[in-house]
Design a protein around this motif. Sequence first.
Motif, short mmCIF file in Angstrom:
data_model
loop_
_atom_site.label_atom_id
_atom_site.label_comp_id
_atom_site.label_asym_id
_atom_site.label_seq_id
_atom_site.Cartn_x
_atom_site.Cartn_y
_atom_site.Cartn_z
N ILE A 172 0.57 -1.47 -0.09
CA ILE A 172 -0.04 0.09 -0.03
C ILE A 172 1.11 1.56 0.24
CG2 ILE A 172 -2.48 -1.06 0.67
CD1 ILE A 172 -1.64 -0.24 3.42
N VAL A 224 3.22 3.27 1.37
CA VAL A 224 3.58 4.23 2.07
C VAL A 224 5.73 4.35 2.52
CG1 VAL A 224 3.25 5.68 4.05
CG2 VAL A 224 1.97 4.63 2.53
N PRO A 233 5.55 9.73 -2.28
CA PRO A 233 5.20 10.95 -2.64
C PRO A 233 5.48 11.26 -0.84
CG PRO A 233 2.93 9.31 -2.81
CD PRO A 233 4.46 9.19 -2.50
N VAL A 290 0.38 18.59 5.31
CA VAL A 290 -0.94 19.18 4.96
C VAL A 290 -1.59 17.65 5.25
CG1 VAL A 290 -1.39 17.95 2.92
CG2 VAL A 290 -3.63 19.11 4.68
N VAL A 291 -1.17 16.23 5.40
CA VAL A 291 -1.76 15.09 5.36
C VAL A 291 -0.83 14.94 7.60
CG1 VAL A 291 -1.47 13.97 3.52
CG2 VAL A 291 0.44 13.77 4.92
N PHE A 301 -2.46 12.29 11.33
CA PHE A 301 -2.86 11.22 10.43
C PHE A 301 -1.38 11.17 10.23
CE2 PHE A 301 -1.68 10.09 5.78
CZ PHE A 301 -2.76 9.33 5.54
N ILE A 333 -1.27 3.15 8.10
CA ILE A 333 -1.92 2.13 7.01
C ILE A 333 -1.69 0.72 7.61
CG2 ILE A 333 -0.56 3.15 5.29
CD1 ILE A 333 1.99 1.33 5.76
N LEU A 369 -12.32 4.06 1.82
CA LEU A 369 -10.76 4.33 2.41
C LEU A 369 -10.89 5.85 3.01
CD1 LEU A 369 -7.46 4.44 3.06
CD2 LEU A 369 -7.79 4.93 -0.09
N MET A 370 -11.72 6.85 1.50
CA MET A 370 -11.79 8.06 2.45
C MET A 370 -12.50 8.65 3.64
SD MET A 370 -10.65 10.29 0.87
CE MET A 370 -10.62 10.03 -1.18
N LEU A 388 -10.06 8.38 6.13
CA LEU A 388 -9.30 9.18 6.35
C LEU A 388 -9.41 10.51 6.81
CD1 LEU A 388 -8.55 8.96 2.55
CD2 LEU A 388 -6.23 8.45 4.71
N THR A 421 -7.74 18.27 0.99
CA THR A 421 -6.99 17.49 1.33
C THR A 421 -7.46 15.86 1.61
OG1 THR A 421 -6.93 19.29 3.26
CG2 THR A 421 -6.74 17.57 4.23
N LEU A 422 -8.60 15.72 1.44
CA LEU A 422 -8.54 13.60 1.38
C LEU A 422 -8.03 13.22 -0.12
CD1 LEU A 422 -12.87 14.06 1.57
CD2 LEU A 422 -10.14 13.20 3.22
N ILE A 423 -8.38 13.61 -0.90
CA ILE A 423 -7.56 13.88 -2.33
C ILE A 423 -5.78 13.68 -1.39
CG2 ILE A 423 -6.08 14.51 -4.44
CD1 ILE A 423 -8.87 15.46 -4.73
N GLN A 424 -4.93 15.02 -1.13
CA GLN A 424 -3.76 14.26 -0.47
C GLN A 424 -3.12 12.75 0.19
OE1 GLN A 424 -3.40 18.69 0.86
NE2 GLN A 424 -1.79 18.81 -0.72
N ARG A 425 -4.02 13.17 0.93
CA ARG A 425 -3.93 11.94 1.99
C ARG A 425 -4.47 10.93 1.62
NH1 ARG A 425 -7.58 14.29 7.26
NH2 ARG A 425 -6.13 15.62 8.01
N SER A 426 -5.23 10.27 0.70
CA SER A 426 -5.43 9.07 -0.16
C SER A 426 -4.17 8.91 -0.89
CB SER A 426 -6.50 9.21 -0.43
OG SER A 426 -6.50 10.28 -1.78
N ALA A 427 -3.66 9.91 -1.77
CA ALA A 427 -2.79 9.43 -2.35
C ALA A 427 -1.23 9.19 -1.60
CB ALA A 427 -2.30 11.11 -3.45
N VAL A 428 -1.25 9.37 -0.62
CA VAL A 428 0.38 9.21 0.43
C VAL A 428 -0.26 7.40 0.11
CG1 VAL A 428 0.86 9.52 2.73
CG2 VAL A 428 0.99 11.40 1.38
N VAL A 429 -1.48 6.98 0.83
CA VAL A 429 -1.50 5.65 0.99
C VAL A 429 -1.66 4.75 -0.14
CG1 VAL A 429 -3.18 3.76 1.94
CG2 VAL A 429 -3.07 6.04 2.95
#
Lengths: 81, 295
Positions: free
Chosen positions: A9, A11, A20, A25-26, A42, A48, A76-77, A80, B107-115
């Motif tokens: 997955i 990370v 990435p 922000v994350v 987060f 993960i 998944l969202m 998050l 923010t949600l897109i960025q977080r899921s992109a990390v995963v």
Amino acid sequence: MTPTPPIDIGVSPSVSPDPPAPGVVVRMPITFLGMAPGRPGFEPEEFIRDPAVVRSVQAIRAAPTDAERTAAVYQLMETLG
Amino acid sequence: MTRTELPYDIAIVGLGIAGVPQITHEAEETMRRCRHVFVADTGNGVAEYLRTLSPHVVDLASEKETGAHRIPIYRRFASHVVSAALAEPPVCFATYGHPTMFCYPTTLIQRSAVVLDLKVALVPGVSSLDTLLCDLGVDPGSDGLQMYEATDLLVRRRPLQNDVACVITQAPMVADALNRPAARDVDNLALLQAYLLKFYPADHEVVLATSSPHPLLEPLVQQVRLGSLAAGLVQSAQLTTLFIPPVARRAIADAQLAQRMRVAGAEPVQAAAGAGSAVPTRPGRPNIGPQQPAN
Ligand SMILES: C[S@@+](CC[C@H](N)C(=O)[O-])C[C@H]1O[C@@H](n2cnc3c(N)ncnc32)[C@H](O)[C@@H]1O
């Protein structure tokens, strides 16, 4: 301690050669105005390992259609924020 | 550079506030290069214009179910974008204003992109803060600027500095978790007013400002006393931002440092005796110079 799930997955650097950059922000608190129930923060490396996240990612990878993949991404969202 | 060589799987671009003329070249070029463009902007003609840049534009407006909680709506926006990026990258999420200015799907897109190991690029857009500063002629360089989301302000009881200008977004829908564009809850608006009155006097003039969403429209700028804020917000446009000017200017605390910053010769200008004694005039407005005593 929960073992690392045996799927990619992507990370941790050992799994993916070019993860990435998480950015600021994350790492910010996960709730939006306290409206989305969630964790206090987060941190991808801990996040993960959550079985719900693992299940969502497996479902995303296995989804045979666009609609099923979108539904799995939605799952998944929910974890998050 | 071909599409497959682009350094991102998802581009998140801001479209500006005033419709098509405020879309930057950078945003436009990014959208041209993406396989799919998902648009979250209900501005007049914006989605139509994006269709001239990309053959695959999905308008996310239909996901904005009225009366639904806002969080699932944002999650649906993000899910469509991320799902498409997994299948056919690169894709673009094109959103109103600036993409990291009060925009949770980003923010949600960025977080899921990390995963999911997706690469994300962010392209700035003109935000409502930018347009507000122009509409009101405010430069934060003079007295600073504080900026809060209205509900967040109340939930966290954030302290306010009343000698610093203050921008409060999403004031008309304060404390409302649902997507109800036309609804105004007077009790919630009263909560915001009461909280602000802890920091500012009731007769302090504040501004309800709505920047123009289209080149043919003027911005709406309305002054109300803080003591009547709730009543003002009941009638305000959905996209109104509350601007609170400072109550007073903060005194200089380090006079020595301030003195060091003064430009040479910045003493008050003395009137030159004799030379050019004619009073400079301005048509329809008072003359320039000391006011003549009335006869
Ligand atoms: C969900 S946020 C989105 C902001 C947007 N991403 C941006 O860059 O400005 C919506 C809030 O932005 C502010 N806003 C958006 N459009 C505006 C406009 N045309 N005039 C004034 N404020 C605006 C309002 O405070 C509104 O409640």
